[in-house]
Design a protein around this motif. Structure first.
Motif, PDB file in Angstrom:
ATOM      1  N   THR A   1       0.875  -1.155   0.000  1.00  0.00           N
ATOM      2  CA  THR A   1       0.000   0.000   0.000  1.00  0.00           C
ATOM      3  C   THR A   1       0.920   1.214   0.000  1.00  0.00           C
ATOM      4  O   THR A   1       1.824   1.309   0.835  1.00  0.00           O
ATOM      5  CB  THR A   1      -0.912   0.023   1.241  1.00  0.00           C
ATOM      6  OG1 THR A   1      -1.670  -1.177   1.257  1.00  0.00           O
ATOM      7  CG2 THR A   1      -1.853   1.217   1.202  1.00  0.00           C
ATOM      8  N   LEU A   2       0.711   2.104  -0.954  1.00  0.00           N
ATOM      9  CA  LEU A   2       1.555   3.290  -1.089  1.00  0.00           C
ATOM     10  C   LEU A   2       0.812   4.520  -0.595  1.00  0.00           C
ATOM     11  O   LEU A   2      -0.325   4.763  -0.997  1.00  0.00           O
ATOM     12  CB  LEU A   2       1.944   3.504  -2.553  1.00  0.00           C
ATOM     13  CG  LEU A   2       2.525   2.321  -3.319  1.00  0.00           C
ATOM     14  CD1 LEU A   2       2.850   2.729  -4.748  1.00  0.00           C
ATOM     15  CD2 LEU A   2       3.748   1.773  -2.621  1.00  0.00           C
ATOM     16  N   ASP A   3       1.466   5.287   0.249  1.00  0.00           N
ATOM     17  CA  ASP A   3       0.978   6.617   0.607  1.00  0.00           C
ATOM     18  C   ASP A   3       1.829   7.574  -0.209  1.00  0.00           C
ATOM     19  O   ASP A   3       3.008   7.774   0.076  1.00  0.00           O
ATOM     20  CB  ASP A   3       1.134   6.870   2.104  1.00  0.00           C
ATOM     21  CG  ASP A   3       0.578   8.228   2.545  1.00  0.00           C
ATOM     22  OD1 ASP A   3       0.341   9.104   1.679  1.00  0.00           O
ATOM     23  OD2 ASP A   3       0.390   8.406   3.762  1.00  0.00           O
ATOM     24  N   LEU A   4       1.224   8.135  -1.241  1.00  0.00           N
ATOM     25  CA  LEU A   4       1.951   8.977  -2.179  1.00  0.00           C
ATOM     26  C   LEU A   4       2.211  10.386  -1.644  1.00  0.00           C
ATOM     27  O   LEU A   4       3.001  11.122  -2.232  1.00  0.00           O
ATOM     28  CB  LEU A   4       1.186   9.046  -3.507  1.00  0.00           C
ATOM     29  CG  LEU A   4       0.957   7.690  -4.175  1.00  0.00           C
ATOM     30  CD1 LEU A   4      -0.027   7.818  -5.333  1.00  0.00           C
ATOM     31  CD2 LEU A   4       2.262   7.087  -4.632  1.00  0.00           C
ATOM     32  N   LYS A   5       1.567  10.745  -0.543  1.00  0.00           N
ATOM     33  CA  LYS A   5       1.759  12.056   0.090  1.00  0.00           C
ATOM     34  C   LYS A   5       1.771  11.890   1.608  1.00  0.00           C
ATOM     35  O   LYS A   5       0.911  12.394   2.316  1.00  0.00           O
ATOM     36  CB  LYS A   5       0.638  13.019  -0.317  1.00  0.00           C
ATOM     37  CG  LYS A   5       0.783  13.650  -1.663  1.00  0.00           C
ATOM     38  CD  LYS A   5       2.080  14.415  -1.730  1.00  0.00           C
ATOM     39  CE  LYS A   5       1.975  15.631  -2.604  1.00  0.00           C
ATOM     40  NZ  LYS A   5       3.282  16.289  -2.723  1.00  0.00           N
TER      41      LYS A   5
END
Length: 180
Positions: free
Chosen positions: A45-49
């Motif tokens: 899961t990527l948190d882009l910010k």
């Protein structure tokens, strides 16, 4: 992808990922290697910010009329924008809240690692409990080990090489002393 938080299972790391023609690589994925190998179905899961809360992101989108302009308003780089355009659902986010949820928790399923012939690093090796302080195998006196012969995982980008050089130097000096 720079300055993101990557989560696998219950473990999160900050770092970078590189999108390639065959998948992803980078410091964040290397640090999550043990966790990914332990998962039955590896996924990220990527948190882009990660530096901004969902509320702060929504505030930045409040006066942006079209979804087309949302990535630019959040200063997402082209790679992050491309990921968001290829949403798992196949459709763009319908509203700002849905878009922000995707920015904060972009799901990325993984198929598996690249073949061992392409590996730049490996996992596993001789357990630390099997070697002494001189890096000699306890069960085979006179045999010394170093680098990735030992069960350790190190981040790449110079650290892995430094670890190999350091343990190689130690093992070499220990072997020379052993021979005397």
């Amino acid at each position: 992808l720079k300055n993101l938080t990557v989560t696998a299972g219950d473990e999160s790391v900050s770092g970078e990922l590189l999108i390639t023609r065959y998948g992803i690589e980078g410091g964040a994925i290397y640090r999550l290697g043990p966790k990914l190998r332990a998962l039955a179905e590896p996924a990220l899961t990527l948190d882009l910010k990660p530096q901004l809360s969902p509320i702060a992101l929504l505030e930045r989108l409040a006066n942006i009329p079209t979804a087309h302009d949302w990535p630019r308003a959040l200063k997402l780089n082209p790679a992050a924008t491309a990921l968001l355009e290829m949403m798992p659902s196949g459709a763009p986010a319908a509203d700002a809240e849905a878009f922000v949820r995707r920015v904060k928790a972009f799901p990325l399923a993984l198929r598996g690692p690249r073949p061992i012939a392409e590996a730049i690093s490996s996992a596993g090796g001789i357990a630390w409990r099997e070697i002494d302080d001189t890096l000699m195998l306890q069960k085979l006196p006179g045999i010394f080990v170093a680098g990735e012969m030992i069960d350790w995982e190190a981040p790449t980008g110079g650290y892995l090489m430094q670890g190999c050089f350091s343990t190689g130097t130690r093992a070499g000096r220990s072997a020379a002393e052993y021979c005397q």
